[in-house]
Motif scaffolding. Structure first.
Motif, PDB file in Angstrom:
ATOM      1  N   PHE A  27       0.728  -1.237  -0.015  1.00 32.43           N
ATOM      2  CA  PHE A  27      -0.020  -0.138  -0.006  1.00 32.43           C
ATOM      3  C   PHE A  27       0.926   1.381  -0.011  1.00 32.43           C
ATOM      4  O   PHE A  27       0.559   2.104  -0.667  1.00 32.43           O
ATOM      5  N   VAL A  28       1.829   1.144   0.911  1.00 28.98           N
ATOM      6  CA  VAL A  28       2.956   2.413   1.049  1.00 28.98           C
ATOM      7  C   VAL A  28       3.538   2.807  -0.393  1.00 28.98           C
ATOM      8  O   VAL A  28       3.742   3.755  -0.764  1.00 28.98           O
ATOM      9  N   ASP A  33       2.340   9.213  -0.357  1.00 31.34           N
ATOM     10  CA  ASP A  33       1.794  10.322   0.219  1.00 31.34           C
ATOM     11  C   ASP A  33       0.947  10.101   1.392  1.00 31.34           C
ATOM     12  O   ASP A  33       0.739  11.151   2.338  1.00 31.34           O
ATOM     13  N   LYS A  34       0.522   9.010   1.569  1.00 37.66           N
ATOM     14  CA  LYS A  34      -0.805   8.696   2.762  1.00 37.66           C
ATOM     15  C   LYS A  34       0.053   8.389   3.908  1.00 37.66           C
ATOM     16  O   LYS A  34       1.149   7.658   4.084  1.00 37.66           O
ATOM     17  N   LYS A  35      -0.428   8.918   5.021  1.00 41.47           N
ATOM     18  CA  LYS A  35       0.239   8.662   6.311  1.00 41.47           C
ATOM     19  C   LYS A  35      -0.625   7.413   7.175  1.00 41.47           C
ATOM     20  O   LYS A  35      -1.815   7.322   7.388  1.00 41.47           O
ATOM     21  N   ILE A  36       0.180   6.426   7.277  1.00 40.79           N
ATOM     22  CA  ILE A  36      -0.359   5.272   7.947  1.00 40.79           C
ATOM     23  C   ILE A  36      -0.241   5.533   9.376  1.00 40.79           C
ATOM     24  O   ILE A  36       0.704   5.744  10.058  1.00 40.79           O
ATOM     25  N   ASN A 370      -6.182   4.214   6.004  1.00 47.12           N
ATOM     26  CA  ASN A 370      -4.798   4.148   6.118  1.00 47.12           C
ATOM     27  C   ASN A 370      -4.412   3.894   7.802  1.00 47.12           C
ATOM     28  O   ASN A 370      -3.639   4.399   8.147  1.00 47.12           O
ATOM     29  N   VAL A 371      -5.281   2.870   8.063  1.00 46.23           N
ATOM     30  CA  VAL A 371      -5.100   2.570   9.582  1.00 46.23           C
ATOM     31  C   VAL A 371      -4.723   1.028   9.656  1.00 46.23           C
ATOM     32  O   VAL A 371      -5.639   0.090   8.831  1.00 46.23           O
TER      33      VAL A 371
END
Ligand SMILES: *Cc1c(COP(=O)(O)O)cnc(C)c1O
Length: 409
Positions: A27-28, A33-36, A370-371
């Motif tokens: 996913f990353v 740009d996504k904060k997990i 994004n959890v």
């Protein structure tokens, strides 16, 4: 020709956390740009408390001076620590456990696994489903099982499903076990066992000459005074139960390493002729042969957990995690999830909606919020349809994660 211990060939590949890692990395890579936000693995995040840290430093400094330097210590643990444990964790609560019945180690993972070694391979083991994987894997390693079956169950192990239908406390098994692993407060379900429930098990063990292996790694998280913190609060337990405790979750020692096992002098197991033997004696024999003690500064740091300031500081950290658990529980409840645990334990066990599988829910929460959490099915077949969130997280992350999950479609 060197031959391997073929029981190891029966072990299933450690699948859960590597698979979580694989999906998160994928996913990353696709969404840099996504904060997990990670609320998956059961590791603490708050640092050691000041009083513990001070004692730890003092212990290190003592090792640097000839007059206070210490080499090998007692394998069982320094008496100052065993006395502090006996007095504060047991005697202060009216439980008569002497310092002699406490054996200090570098972790409950090792203890719950290694304990298998002093019991014969013909013992039948009962474990809960879902379960902390160490109990099952070490049962396999010690040669007490057959092969793994398609449903993930090892042949010869007595599995006790824990679901909402039995309140996550197992029914007594129909087949008689010799050793029974129980973990309360529970990882992964975050649920607890009442005094009545534990009394049922102690009586059962007494009637059947079985031994309960009681993992109390999360006892410090109990907030409800009616819930037993120790199996020895139950009458007669000293003759049938071993208790495992750890400073890992209680005082943030996951990276510092200190734990202990309690084996009352009264606890006996039998040889094939039916003669009774002291289990403590066997465990001490094993421990002193294969282990050379926990480092002195670490034992000093652990003892500081029981000082008045240490207790107060540790309690504050636990309250921080439990406030996280409350926020998670209430937020998830508000949006219609059925939630278990999280009251007397740092884990929240969520039932997915509409019969969604644990892994489908994992993907949804990862991709859309994004959890990262932990799929319940990874802890055993009875965990299917559930999901574990850990409260060992940063407050801001918990709040942000809950907002994102609320905004899911
Ligand atoms: C974290 C945990 C432990 C503690 O293991 P250590 O080796 O002492 O860090 C023991 N049992 C369970 C169920 C746990 O989750």
């Amino acid at each position: 020709m060197a031959l391997i211990n073929e029981h190891y060939l029966k072990l299933q590949a450690g699948y859960l956390f590597p698979e979580i890692g694989r999906r998160v990395n994928e996913f990353v890579a696709a969404n840099p740009d996504k904060k997990i936000i990670k609320m998956g693995i059961g590791d603490v995040t708050r640092p050691l408390v000041p009083t513990v840290l001070k004692a730890f430093h003092e212990g290190v400094d003592e090792q640097g001076k000839p007059e206070s330097f210490k080499g090998y210590g007692p394998e069982q643990g320094y008496e100052f620590l065993r006395k502090a444990i006996a007095e504060n964790a047991y005697q202060a609560n009216g439980i008569d456990i002497p310092a002699d019945d406490i054996i200090v180690s570098d972790g409950s993972k090792c203890d719950t696994g290694n304990i298998q070694e002093i019991f014969g391979a013909s013992n039948k083991i009962a474990i809960c489903d879902p379960v902390y994987p160490v109990y099952a894997d070490t049962t396999v390693m010690s040669g007490k099982t057959g092969a793994c079956q398609p449903n993930g169950y090892y042949e010869g192990v007595i599995y006790m499903p824990c679901t909402d239908e039995n309140g996550f406390t197992p029914d007594l098994p129909t087949e008689r076990p010799d050793l029974i692993f129980l973990c309360y407060p529970n990882n992964p379900t975050g649920t607890v066992a009442s005094k009545e429930e534990l009394t049922k098990w102690v009586n059962y063990a007494r009637e059947n000459k079985s031994i309960i292996l009681f993992d109390a790694a999360y006892e410090a998280f109990i907030t409800d005074d009616s819930i037993p913190r120790s199996i020895y609060e139950i009458e007669g337990a000293k003759e049938v139960a071993i208790e495992f405790r750890s400073f890992s979750k209680t005082a943030g020692f996951t990276g510092t390493r200190c734990a202990f096992t309690v084996i009352p002098e009264e606890l006996k197991a039998y040889d094939s002729q039916g003669n009774a033997h002291s289990v403590k004696k066997l465990w001490l024999r094993r421990h002193s042969t294969k282990f050379n003690g926990v480092s002195y500064p670490v034992q000093k740091a652990a003892a500081a957990v029981y000082t008045p300031e240490g207790k107060k500081e540790v309690k504050e950290v636990i309250a921080y995690y439990m406030e996280n658990a409350r926020i998670m529980r209430e937020s998830l409840n508000e949006i219609g999830y059925t939630v278990y645990g999280g009251v007397n334990a740092p884990y929240v066990w969520v039932k997915t909606k509409g019969g969604m599988s644990s892994w489908d829910f994992f993907d949804k929460v990862l991709n859309e919020a994004n959890v990262v959490g932990t799929p319940g099915s990874g802890f055993g077949p009875a965990g299917e349809g559930y999901f574990r969130f850990s409260a060992f997280a940063d407050r801001d992350n918990v709040l942000e994660a809950m907002t994102r999950i609320k905004n899911l479609s």
